[in-house]
Write a protein that holds these residues in place. Structure first.
Motif, PDB file in Angstrom:
ATOM      1  N   TYR A   7       5.075   6.066   4.515  1.00 52.51           N
ATOM      2  CA  TYR A   7       5.039   6.407   5.932  1.00 52.51           C
ATOM      3  C   TYR A   7       6.124   5.648   6.682  1.00 52.51           C
ATOM      4  O   TYR A   7       6.880   6.226   7.477  1.00 52.51           O
ATOM      5  CB  TYR A   7       3.647   6.046   6.462  1.00 52.51           C
ATOM      6  CG  TYR A   7       3.370   6.408   7.891  1.00 52.51           C
ATOM      7  CD1 TYR A   7       3.921   7.555   8.467  1.00 52.51           C
ATOM      8  CD2 TYR A   7       2.526   5.616   8.657  1.00 52.51           C
ATOM      9  CE1 TYR A   7       3.621   7.886   9.770  1.00 52.51           C
ATOM     10  CE2 TYR A   7       2.226   5.944   9.960  1.00 52.51           C
ATOM     11  CZ  TYR A   7       2.779   7.075  10.514  1.00 52.51           C
ATOM     12  OH  TYR A   7       2.494   7.398  11.803  1.00 52.51           O
ATOM     13  N   GLU A  34       0.835  -1.203   0.000  1.00 53.53           N
ATOM     14  CA  GLU A  34       0.000   0.000   0.000  1.00 53.53           C
ATOM     15  C   GLU A  34       0.869   1.252   0.000  1.00 53.53           C
ATOM     16  O   GLU A  34       1.758   1.396   0.818  1.00 53.53           O
ATOM     17  CB  GLU A  34      -0.923  -0.011   1.230  1.00 53.53           C
ATOM     18  CG  GLU A  34      -1.938  -1.123   1.168  1.00 53.53           C
ATOM     19  CD  GLU A  34      -2.985  -1.021   2.246  1.00 53.53           C
ATOM     20  OE1 GLU A  34      -3.127   0.080   2.825  1.00 53.53           O
ATOM     21  OE2 GLU A  34      -3.652  -2.026   2.510  1.00 53.53           O
ATOM     22  N   TRP A  35       0.551   2.126  -0.913  1.00 49.11           N
ATOM     23  CA  TRP A  35       1.389   3.308  -1.165  1.00 49.11           C
ATOM     24  C   TRP A  35       1.576   4.205   0.059  1.00 49.11           C
ATOM     25  O   TRP A  35       2.722   4.498   0.436  1.00 49.11           O
ATOM     26  CB  TRP A  35       0.795   4.048  -2.365  1.00 49.11           C
ATOM     27  CG  TRP A  35       1.169   5.477  -2.526  1.00 49.11           C
ATOM     28  CD1 TRP A  35       0.548   6.556  -2.014  1.00 49.11           C
ATOM     29  CD2 TRP A  35       2.284   5.963  -3.286  1.00 49.11           C
ATOM     30  NE1 TRP A  35       1.188   7.703  -2.394  1.00 49.11           N
ATOM     31  CE2 TRP A  35       2.256   7.366  -3.178  1.00 49.11           C
ATOM     32  CE3 TRP A  35       3.296   5.368  -4.031  1.00 49.11           C
ATOM     33  CZ2 TRP A  35       3.195   8.183  -3.798  1.00 49.11           C
ATOM     34  CZ3 TRP A  35       4.228   6.172  -4.653  1.00 49.11           C
ATOM     35  CH2 TRP A  35       4.180   7.559  -4.530  1.00 49.11           C
ATOM     36  N   PRO A  36       0.521   4.650   0.721  1.00 51.12           N
ATOM     37  CA  PRO A  36       0.747   5.551   1.865  1.00 51.12           C
ATOM     38  C   PRO A  36       1.498   4.861   2.996  1.00 51.12           C
ATOM     39  O   PRO A  36       2.365   5.461   3.632  1.00 51.12           O
ATOM     40  CB  PRO A  36      -0.672   5.928   2.321  1.00 51.12           C
ATOM     41  CG  PRO A  36      -1.592   5.488   1.253  1.00 51.12           C
ATOM     42  CD  PRO A  36      -0.910   4.388   0.520  1.00 51.12           C
ATOM     43  N   ALA A  37       1.190   3.591   3.228  1.00 53.14           N
ATOM     44  CA  ALA A  37       1.837   2.858   4.310  1.00 53.14           C
ATOM     45  C   ALA A  37       3.327   2.701   4.030  1.00 53.14           C
ATOM     46  O   ALA A  37       4.164   2.819   4.927  1.00 53.14           O
ATOM     47  CB  ALA A  37       1.183   1.484   4.467  1.00 53.14           C
TER      48      ALA A  37
END
Lengths: 278, 392
Positions: A27, A21-24
């Protein structure tokens, strides 16, 4: 915070992030870099890419100290999960030698951890991530590494970037990179060898290589060493980044955000002589 | 759902069956086998008792022993034949979901025809052995024999219905209620899991945490979407929901998945405007969308698309809901991980709409190549609650 004052004394862990997952993913890279206990050598989105990255780093003799892998990773090839990656890597390495990276599982539930430990995972990181959780996990990893025989007498390798070219991975030295560009969440890296895709946001890259690269625009992160030209046209400021002046085929033109133009200009001039100010 | 029963390697979001449910279903079917056997024993006993009563009655009213025995012999052949024939007819009717009125008509016809046949047989035999005649009537003609057989057949059909069909029907109704009850609670659980599915929730929170510094607006948008989903999960209203509301929910759900899998996931919404106010069970389509994302679109190299299409069929007789993905699909013979979700939908639809169908099929392109997977739910219009005003 103790970790912060202690951080510079320890050698950062060479870390690979495997998260679909991109945001994860971004982050976690930001948190790892911010702890200063780890340096991210790659961030990939699938188990296949992770395998490739681990093998490539291993073949170059650099090695990866630890891998943060998402337990629910969806491999594009099929239903392979993050755990399958751990299982296969630890078995493979267990027979070959003692240089398997330490695996940390990123998971929503700690109940998964018991089974994971049996597979060779050394720690887990609960979601949502926080800087405390990441710092604690990294410090436990550092303690573990001290307990292991110290193998590195040789100098640490320069950090590198893992990018994608269609389905294969490319490993880039920092000095080869001219600039990073992002558009609609697609990040690409411009180099002398061509343009490649990258599975990280500019913020995450900036977190990793902030000293070498300058954020000149919301969408652009530029290698200061390769800036060859600063041109101003009214309010617009543009940079030419590349190996040689003016050759557009070998280099990129980069817009500078209006609010950053002054800062970029003075930063460039601070390290240069010859231009009359004013 | 207790934590240790959760298989570790299960891909996230695949709804695990509630632990209580399979056992409950098993016990229902075991109970039904046992009660079927019991019913059969009782049925045979009732029939034997009735025959015995009738024979005794005849004997007491002064009929000759030979006649009584002859009649008993006739019953011994006629009665079991009719009972077996009726039971077979009943089983066939049930398999083909024939309505009650037609079923009664058909059983009457079967019993009457068979009975009449036996009446003719009795007449033929009585020509040769006059003693078997019920009454030594010279006027026992073939027509009378037929009529006698017909009415006896009807009488025996009544006996059969009382002894065999009736207890089963009562039992079946009770079982159906029980199963519906179980499914309702399972659906309830599945709905809660889908809304508040802990992995979904925690991963979304993690994504929001990641977006906060660089993309605060996006983070706020996701918090808004997540809030809407949670609010809806707390809704304790009736089971039906307009397609308009269901699609709105799915769009928020999709927005979150899309943000989490940036660049790898696209959605297409193709909802006919004349379907918007139709009422469907709450979040009926959610598991199909979840499966299409997880096992379809996200497995496609370079990212994929999930499309939800809802419209009336060309003849306008049925509502067609299709969830399509362009993923690699499932190799033949292999069950997708989301099989439970699909099964739950199939049962939910079957119970509510007896003639609806749910199917999973390959999407085949012009060149005959496989281009994806399509889940289709087709519900006949007359069983649907079409809904008056467009609501939320």
């Amino acid at each position: 915070m103790i970790a912060r004052s202690e951080a510079p004394e320890v050698l950062p862990l060479r870390t690979l992030v495997v998260e679909d997952e991109w945001p994860a993913r971004n982050y976690l890279v930001e948190l790892l870099e911010a702890s200063r206990l780890a340096e991210v050598v790659g961030a990939v989105a699938s188990t296949d890419q992770a395998r490739e990255a681990i093998q490539a780093e291993g073949a170059l003799g650099l090695g990866i100290d630890c891998v943060f892998v998402d337990v629910q990773l969806l491999g594009q090839a099929g239903s392979e999960t993050g755990l399958d990656l751990v299982r296969s890597m630890t078995q493979e390495r267990g027979t070959a030698g003692n240089d398997a990276p330490m695996f940390v599982l990123a998971t929503a539930f700690d109940q998964h951890a018991i089974e994971a430990f049996e597979l060779g995972v050394v720690d887990y990181l609960l979601k949502p991530f926080t800087d405390d959780r990441v710092t604690q996990a990294l410090r436990r990893l550092h303690d573990r590494r001290k307990a292991r025989p110290i193998t590195d007498g040789q100098p640490r390798a320069a950090p590198r970037i893992v990018a994608r070219k269609r389905r294969s991975l490319v490993f880039l030295e920092l000095h080869e990179i001219w600039a990073f560009e992002t558009e609609d969440r697609l990040t690409s890296v411009h180099t002398a060898h061509g343009t490649f895709d990258l599975d990280l946001s500019l913020a995450a890259i900036e977190a990793s290589f902030g000293r070498t690269f300058v954020r000149v625009h919301r969408q652009w992160l530029v290698n200061a060493q390769h800036i060859k030209e600063l041109e101003r046209d009214g309010d617009e400021t543009r940079l030419f980044v590349g190996p040689a002046l003016g050759d557009d085929r070998k280099g990129v033109r980069v817009p500078v955000a209006r609010e950053r133009a002054a800062a970029v200009r003075s930063a460039l001039l601070a390290n240069a002589t010859g231009l009359r100010r004013g | 759902m207790s934590g240790d029963s959760l298989p570790f390697a299960r891909p996230y979001g695949v709804a695990a069956p509630a632990t209580g449910e399979p056992q409950a279903q098993a016990s229902v079917s075991a109970r039904s086998v046992r009660s079927q056997r019991d019913h059969r024993v009782v049925g045979v006993a009732v029939v034997l008792f009735t025959v015995l009563l009738q024979t005794t009655n005849q004997y007491l009213s002064g009929a000759e022993a030979a006649r009584v025995l002859g009649h008993l012999g006739f019953l011994g052949v006629e009665l079991p034949s009719i009972l077996v024939a009726l039971s077979l007819t009943y089983a066939t009717l049930k398999r083909h979901h024939v309505g009650a009125r037609a079923a009664v008509g058909l059983t009457v016809a079967v019993a009457g025809t068979l009975g009449a046949g036996f009446g003719v047989l009795l007449w033929a035999v009585s020509l040769r052995y006059p003693t078997v005649m019920l009454r030594p009537l010279p006027s026992f003609t073939m027509a009378r024999g037929m009529l006698y057989g017909f009415s006896l057949g009807q009488f025996h059909m009544g006996l059969w219905a009382l002894a065999f069909a009736f207890p089963f029907a009562i039992d079946e109704a009770r079982m159906k209620d029980l199963e519906a009850e179980q499914l309702r609670s399972a659906a309830e659980l599945a709905r809660l899991r889908a809304h508040l599915e802990p992995h979904f929730l925690l991963n979304t929170l993690n994504a929001i945490a990641g977006l906060v510094t660089e993309e605060p607006r996006e983070a706020r948008r996701l918090i808004g979407c997540l809030g809407d989903l949670l609010r809806d999960a707390l809704h304790d209203d009736d089971e039906l929901q307009t397609i308009h509301a269901q699609v709105a929910w799915l769009q928020r759900y999709a927005a979150i998945l899309q943000a989490r899998h940036a660049g790898a996931l696209d959605f297409e919404w193709d909802i006919a405007s004349d379907c918007q106010s139709v009422l469907l069970p709450r979040l009926l389509l959610q598991p199909l969308v979840e499966n299409a994302v997880k096992h379809g679109a996200l497995r496609r190299q370079g990212g994929g698309t999930v499309a939800l299409r809802i419209r009336w069929t060309e003849e306008g007789e049925s509502l067609l809901c299709a969830v399509e993905d362009d993923g690699p699909g499932v190799p033949a013979g292999q069950v997708r991980d989301g099989a439970f979700g699909l099964r739950a939908i199939v049962r939910r639809v079957e119970l509510k709409y007896p003639r609806a169908t749910v199917a999973l099929e390959d999407i085949v392109g012009d060149g005959g190549a496989r281009e994806g997977t399509r889940a289709r739910v087709v519900i006949p219009k007359q069983t649907l609650d079409v809904g008056g005003a467009r609501g939320t």
